[in-house]
Design a protein around this motif. Structure first.
Motif, PDB file in Angstrom:
ATOM      1  N   MET A  32       5.451 -62.358 -20.575  1.00 14.49           N
ATOM      2  CA  MET A  32       6.049 -60.914 -20.481  1.00 14.49           C
ATOM      3  C   MET A  32       5.935 -60.508 -19.030  1.00 14.49           C
ATOM      4  O   MET A  32       6.540 -59.721 -18.836  1.00 14.49           O
ATOM      5  N   ILE A  33       4.848 -61.039 -18.298  1.00 19.86           N
ATOM      6  CA  ILE A  33       4.798 -60.621 -16.820  1.00 19.86           C
ATOM      7  C   ILE A  33       6.131 -61.038 -16.323  1.00 19.86           C
ATOM      8  O   ILE A  33       6.784 -60.511 -15.678  1.00 19.86           O
ATOM      9  N   VAL A  34       6.361 -62.378 -16.582  1.00 22.99           N
ATOM     10  CA  VAL A  34       7.493 -62.951 -16.110  1.00 22.99           C
ATOM     11  C   VAL A  34       8.900 -62.444 -16.495  1.00 22.99           C
ATOM     12  O   VAL A  34       9.677 -61.940 -15.800  1.00 22.99           O
ATOM     13  N   ILE A 327      -6.912 -62.557 -18.096  1.00 21.85           N
ATOM     14  CA  ILE A 327      -6.966 -63.446 -16.565  1.00 21.85           C
ATOM     15  C   ILE A 327      -6.229 -64.567 -16.470  1.00 21.85           C
ATOM     16  O   ILE A 327      -5.509 -64.669 -15.369  1.00 21.85           O
ATOM     17  N   VAL A 328      -6.164 -65.373 -17.475  1.00 24.59           N
ATOM     18  CA  VAL A 328      -5.354 -66.684 -17.287  1.00 24.59           C
ATOM     19  C   VAL A 328      -3.944 -66.098 -16.982  1.00 24.59           C
ATOM     20  O   VAL A 328      -3.094 -66.654 -16.313  1.00 24.59           O
ATOM     21  N   GLY A 329      -3.493 -65.314 -18.119  1.00 26.15           N
ATOM     22  CA  GLY A 329      -1.989 -64.860 -18.228  1.00 26.15           C
ATOM     23  C   GLY A 329      -1.486 -63.979 -17.056  1.00 26.15           C
ATOM     24  O   GLY A 329      -0.468 -64.334 -16.462  1.00 26.15           O
ATOM     25  N   LEU A 330      -2.373 -63.395 -16.303  1.00 26.83           N
ATOM     26  CA  LEU A 330      -2.296 -62.749 -14.966  1.00 26.83           C
ATOM     27  C   LEU A 330      -1.850 -63.898 -14.061  1.00 26.83           C
ATOM     28  O   LEU A 330      -0.781 -63.758 -13.264  1.00 26.83           O
ATOM     29  N   PHE A 331      -2.854 -64.815 -13.794  1.00 27.66           N
ATOM     30  CA  PHE A 331      -2.668 -65.843 -12.756  1.00 27.66           C
ATOM     31  C   PHE A 331      -1.320 -66.649 -13.286  1.00 27.66           C
ATOM     32  O   PHE A 331      -0.587 -66.743 -12.257  1.00 27.66           O
ATOM     33  N   PRO A 363      24.489 -64.137 -10.327  1.00 22.77           N
ATOM     34  CA  PRO A 363      24.242 -65.359 -11.171  1.00 22.77           C
ATOM     35  C   PRO A 363      22.876 -65.594 -10.957  1.00 22.77           C
ATOM     36  O   PRO A 363      22.339 -66.536 -11.958  1.00 22.77           O
ATOM     37  N   ILE A 364      22.162 -65.671  -9.971  1.00 19.94           N
ATOM     38  CA  ILE A 364      21.047 -66.082  -9.640  1.00 19.94           C
ATOM     39  C   ILE A 364      20.057 -65.090  -9.871  1.00 19.94           C
ATOM     40  O   ILE A 364      20.176 -63.837  -9.175  1.00 19.94           O
ATOM     41  N   TRP A 365      19.225 -64.880 -11.093  1.00 19.93           N
ATOM     42  CA  TRP A 365      18.437 -63.768 -11.389  1.00 19.93           C
ATOM     43  C   TRP A 365      17.045 -64.078 -10.479  1.00 19.93           C
ATOM     44  O   TRP A 365      16.149 -65.013 -10.601  1.00 19.93           O
ATOM     45  N   TYR A 366      16.713 -63.090  -9.710  1.00 17.96           N
ATOM     46  CA  TYR A 366      15.348 -62.877  -9.066  1.00 17.96           C
ATOM     47  C   TYR A 366      14.230 -62.020  -9.672  1.00 17.96           C
ATOM     48  O   TYR A 366      14.797 -60.924 -10.053  1.00 17.96           O
ATOM     49  N   ALA A 367      13.122 -62.436  -9.578  1.00 19.00           N
ATOM     50  CA  ALA A 367      12.227 -61.506 -10.312  1.00 19.00           C
ATOM     51  C   ALA A 367      11.536 -60.630  -9.276  1.00 19.00           C
ATOM     52  O   ALA A 367      11.885 -60.639  -8.000  1.00 19.00           O
ATOM     53  N   GLU A 368      11.116 -59.512  -9.506  1.00 19.82           N
ATOM     54  CA  GLU A 368      10.437 -58.586  -8.636  1.00 19.82           C
ATOM     55  C   GLU A 368       9.314 -58.179  -9.189  1.00 19.82           C
ATOM     56  O   GLU A 368       9.155 -57.305 -10.230  1.00 19.82           O
ATOM     57  N   LEU A 369       8.136 -58.805  -8.610  1.00 20.56           N
ATOM     58  CA  LEU A 369       6.856 -58.271  -8.938  1.00 20.56           C
ATOM     59  C   LEU A 369       6.580 -57.033  -8.458  1.00 20.56           C
ATOM     60  O   LEU A 369       6.644 -56.442  -7.352  1.00 20.56           O
ATOM     61  N   SER A 370       5.786 -55.884  -9.493  1.00 18.82           N
ATOM     62  CA  SER A 370       5.216 -54.687  -8.963  1.00 18.82           C
ATOM     63  C   SER A 370       4.259 -54.615  -9.937  1.00 18.82           C
ATOM     64  O   SER A 370       3.927 -55.226 -10.943  1.00 18.82           O
ATOM     65  N   ILE A 371       3.307 -53.851  -9.482  1.00 17.45           N
ATOM     66  CA  ILE A 371       2.131 -53.167 -10.252  1.00 17.45           C
ATOM     67  C   ILE A 371       2.586 -53.027 -11.577  1.00 17.45           C
ATOM     68  O   ILE A 371       1.948 -53.525 -12.607  1.00 17.45           O
ATOM     69  N   LEU A 375       1.070 -54.854 -14.800  1.00 22.95           N
ATOM     70  CA  LEU A 375      -0.025 -54.200 -15.604  1.00 22.95           C
ATOM     71  C   LEU A 375       0.394 -53.552 -17.165  1.00 22.95           C
ATOM     72  O   LEU A 375      -0.154 -53.666 -17.996  1.00 22.95           O
ATOM     73  N   THR A 376       1.828 -53.535 -17.063  1.00 18.54           N
ATOM     74  CA  THR A 376       2.369 -53.153 -18.303  1.00 18.54           C
ATOM     75  C   THR A 376       1.839 -54.266 -19.540  1.00 18.54           C
ATOM     76  O   THR A 376       1.281 -53.894 -20.598  1.00 18.54           O
ATOM     77  N   PRO A 377       2.551 -55.331 -19.325  1.00 18.27           N
ATOM     78  CA  PRO A 377       2.207 -56.571 -20.335  1.00 18.27           C
ATOM     79  C   PRO A 377       0.683 -56.784 -20.612  1.00 18.27           C
ATOM     80  O   PRO A 377       0.419 -56.756 -21.633  1.00 18.27           O
ATOM     81  N   ILE A 378      -0.101 -56.328 -19.510  1.00 21.90           N
ATOM     82  CA  ILE A 378      -1.708 -56.672 -19.780  1.00 21.90           C
ATOM     83  C   ILE A 378      -2.210 -55.405 -20.611  1.00 21.90           C
ATOM     84  O   ILE A 378      -2.909 -55.670 -21.411  1.00 21.90           O
ATOM     85  N   ALA A 379      -1.801 -54.263 -20.273  1.00 15.18           N
ATOM     86  CA  ALA A 379      -2.096 -52.973 -21.012  1.00 15.18           C
ATOM     87  C   ALA A 379      -1.747 -53.128 -22.405  1.00 15.18           C
ATOM     88  O   ALA A 379      -2.521 -52.822 -23.463  1.00 15.18           O
ATOM     89  N   PHE A 380      -0.513 -53.465 -22.547  1.00 11.80           N
ATOM     90  CA  PHE A 380      -0.058 -53.892 -23.977  1.00 11.80           C
ATOM     91  C   PHE A 380      -0.618 -54.698 -24.661  1.00 11.80           C
ATOM     92  O   PHE A 380      -0.947 -54.436 -25.822  1.00 11.80           O
ATOM     93  N   LEU A 381      -1.166 -55.969 -24.229  1.00 17.13           N
ATOM     94  CA  LEU A 381      -1.938 -56.837 -24.827  1.00 17.13           C
ATOM     95  C   LEU A 381      -3.246 -56.197 -25.356  1.00 17.13           C
ATOM     96  O   LEU A 381      -3.383 -56.384 -26.603  1.00 17.13           O
ATOM     97  N   PHE A 382      -3.861 -55.421 -24.503  1.00 17.82           N
ATOM     98  CA  PHE A 382      -5.129 -54.886 -24.950  1.00 17.82           C
ATOM     99  C   PHE A 382      -5.028 -53.932 -26.098  1.00 17.82           C
ATOM    100  O   PHE A 382      -5.623 -53.939 -26.946  1.00 17.82           O
ATOM    101  N   VAL A 383      -4.043 -52.948 -25.879  1.00 18.86           N
ATOM    102  CA  VAL A 383      -3.546 -52.057 -27.015  1.00 18.86           C
ATOM    103  C   VAL A 383      -3.335 -52.780 -28.448  1.00 18.86           C
ATOM    104  O   VAL A 383      -3.870 -52.432 -29.378  1.00 18.86           O
ATOM    105  N   MET A 384      -2.638 -53.803 -28.240  1.00 19.59           N
ATOM    106  CA  MET A 384      -1.981 -54.575 -29.430  1.00 19.59           C
ATOM    107  C   MET A 384      -3.298 -55.388 -30.232  1.00 19.59           C
ATOM    108  O   MET A 384      -3.366 -55.507 -31.528  1.00 19.59           O
TER     109      MET A 384
END
Lengths: 408, 256
Positions: A32-34, A327-331, A363-371, A375-384
């Protein structure tokens, strides 16, 4: 009673199940982070293609120019107006447009000539960096033009090839001149890809015999990106007056604007679905772990542990696992997203030439890491996972100690 | 039947009337046929040479140019611009359904693509498509006489031309008015598919030209811009002259 210690022991006790649960959560979290980083990248890329490559934040035209792009509908005092706009803290550039036929040795096609102000265009848009082959326009080479990607294919031309323009001048004569392909643009937007021929403002003026002064369009960009777009439009509007049309890009391209606005919601929906699957794994694991310890919980209750404390214990166990997973997912997730930010995901075979509402998707999709995208996927993980353990936790909390102790 | 491009350059030897489908009445069939034949005969020729000037007036500019043109049969036409100097040597060759333009400034010949056909020809109120299509109108319309007698002080005959069912034409209807006695055309109205007037071509200034009286001035007025016009003035016309097929080749576009 030390919950943390007890919970940690409990997690460790059935280490194999804990590892599997943690791994599932970590994997989902990483994906989900990706995914959200990639979505963020595509959204930012589309927005860049719309705004930074072409539209700019705000455009000024003659009142009905956009409905009927007639070469005579010019903003007459465009130079003064642009200067005034620059003075109040924006960047602005003038553009001219004309239509005609461009012919190569093998083929010909109707084109839109776009005359850009070489001293200012690069302050407003990034199109000069968006060249696939060749180089950007140069004042010293007035006959060198930069053309759209699909137009180059249509005319079957490559760098250095000659193009002949035939059209009509503003005073009714035949406009005719030869040009050289100096650069070919990357995908920008359907209109540009298919038919744009970019040249300097002065060359286009000469070719079409347009007056020395005036432009069809003034493109404006905010310098301070934090300034609200609508506020900026109002500021420009008050400067320009009633007889010209001032529009920001969200008004100019409402379909794309809406799409980009809702894209974040789409990410959240995707997040929700993935985590519902993860939550069921967590629920299953916690149910198993709780049920095999009913005897144990019975003893705990018998020695005076209160229901709320048992709930806290189950939650502590879940939180420990979720924490490890995140932590593992984050890394894992950031590493992968970071790789995609650098090298991109090549979707050429699937999505080459794909466009949405006239905006080309790279056609080449670039990811864009932001806080946000991390953080959204991690926060969601805790809530779920917190929601998922409500049932097992309340179940054990409400056990009768006597029955529980005898449960085998 | 009249086609202004034909009149302009005496391009095509017409055989329009032969292919019209007529009303039941043989007598009226013959009459329409004879009259339209006479109109055709005004500009009929196996080949021609003409010098015309064209004045275009639009909201934004007024320009004048002179050109000379040759034609042979229905399909071959060549014309070159003589004045102004800025465009001298620019040549257009129509061969069948294709139009080629030679551009002296860049020394190139360009074949006009279908996308350019609806574009203005030389900044005038005619489209490139008009030049190509004109030769085929004869096969595309049914003709009948819809008025005969005095109108606005002239004795006239009015023809109405309706496109045939399967004809690929842009017009919904044409109306042609000729003088009853001399059979010289006065005006032709072009209606679009919604039967709204799209443009008017009027013929005036009748003078002897190539051996008989013909209208020498032809004015095209678009209905949506009544203040604009394109006017053609005949300066010289020769019919049935000898011209070589070589004149209508791509290589001769560049010459002179």
């Amino acid at each position: 009673m030390n919950f943390a210690k007890l919970a940690a022991r409990n997690v460790y006790r059935n280490s194999r199940r804990s590892v599997v649960t943690i791994a599932a959560m970590a994997f989902a979290c990483a994906m989900m982070i990706v995914f959200s980083a990639l979505m963020e990248g595509v959204i930012a890329g589309s927005e860049r293609n719309v705004v930074a490559m072409n539209t700019g934040d705000i455009q000024i035209h003659q009142q009905d120019y956009r409905d009927d792009p007639d070469i005579y509908k010019m903003i007459t005092s465009s130079a003064e107006l642009s200067n005034a706009i620059r003075q109040i803290g924006f960047v602005a550039s003038e553009r001219l447009f004309a239509f005609g036929l461009m012919a190569s040795d093998n083929s010909s096609s109707g084109v839109q000539l776009r005359g850009v102000d070489l001293s200012y265009e690069s302050t407003v848009t990034e199109i000069h960096q968006h060249i696939m082959q060749g180089t950007w326009l140069e004042q010293t080479d007035p006959h060198g033009v930069v053309i759209g990607k699909k137009l180059a294919r249509l005319l079957d031309v490559s760098l250095g090839d000659e193009l002949i323009f035939v059209g009509q001048t503003a005073d009714g004569y035949m406009a005719n001149d030869s040009f050289n392909v100096r650069g070919i643009l990357k995908s920008v937007a359907a209109g540009i890809d298919n038919s744009a021929v970019l040249m300097s403002n002065s060359m286009l003026r000469e070719l079409i015999s347009l007056p020395e002064q005036g432009a069809h369009q003034i493109v404006i960009m905010r310098v301070d990106k934090k300034q609200a777009l609508s506020q900026a439009s109002e500021l420009i509007k008050s400067l320009v007056g009633q007889d010209l049309e001032v529009m920001n890009w969200r008004q100019l391209m409402p379909v794309i604007s809406r799409f980009l606005e809702t894209a974040h919601v789409q990410t959240l929906i995707m997040l929700l679905f993935t985590y519902i699957a993860v939550a069921s794994i967590v629920l299953n694991a916690m149910l198993m772990s709780v049920f095999e310890r009913i005897h144990e919980f019975g003893i705990m209750k018998a020695i005076g542990v209160r229901p709320l404390q048992i709930v806290s214990l189950v939650y502590a166990e879940t939180i420990i696992q979720t924490l490890l997973a995140s932590i593992v997912g984050l890394f894992l997730g950031t590493a992968l997203a970071w790789y995609l930010q650098l090298y991109g995901l090549d979707m050429t075979s699937l999505a080459d030439g794909m466009s949405f509402a006239g905006v080309a998707l790279d056609p080449i999709w670039y990811a864009e890491l932001s806080i946000n995208s991390v953080l959204t996927p991690i926060a969601f993980l805790f809530v779920m996972s917190a929601i998922a353990v409500i049932y097992p936790a309340t179940k054990v909390a409400r056990l009768s100690p006597l029955e529980a102790i005898h449960h085998q | 039947m009249i086609r202004f491009a034909i009149i302009l350059f005496s391009f095509f030897a017409l055989s329009a009337t032969t292919s019209f489908s007529f009303a039941e009445d043989t007598e009226s069939i013959d009459r329409v046929k004879v009259l339209l034949n006479q109109v055709d005969d005004l500009w009929r020729g196996e080949s021609s040479y003409a010098v015309t000037s064209m004045q275009v007036k639009t909201e934004h500019y007024t320009r004048t140019m002179r050109m000379e043109g040759w034609s042979k049969g229905k399909e071959k036409t060549l014309f070159k611009i003589i004045e102004p100097l800025r465009e001298k040597g620019t040549a257009t060759l129509k061969s069948g359904n294709h139009i080629y333009t030679y551009l002296p400034k860049t020394d190139r010949t360009i074949k006009l693509t279908s996308g350019m056909m609806m574009g203005a020809w030389m900044g005038s109120h005619l489209t490139n498509d008009d030049l190509v299509k004109e030769a085929r109108l004869e096969e595309d319309y049914d003709a009948s006489i819809t008025f005969e007698g005095e109108r606005d002080g002239h004795n006239i005959i009015e023809f109405t031309l309706i496109p045939k069912f399967d004809a690929a034409v842009v017009w919904g209807k044409l109306t042609l008015i000729i003088l009853a006695d001399s059979h010289i055309p006065v005006v032709e109205y072009y209606f679009d598919e919604d039967m709204i007037l799209a443009r008017t071509i009027s013929f005036s200034d009748i003078k002897p030209l190539a051996g008989r009286d013909r209208p020498t001035v032809l004015r095209v007025v678009p209905a949506d811009k009544p203040d604009e016009y394109t006017e053609f003035v005949y300066e010289q016309l020769e019919l049935n002259i000898t011209v070589s097929d070589i004149l209508f080749s791509l290589s001769s576009l560049k010459k002179r």
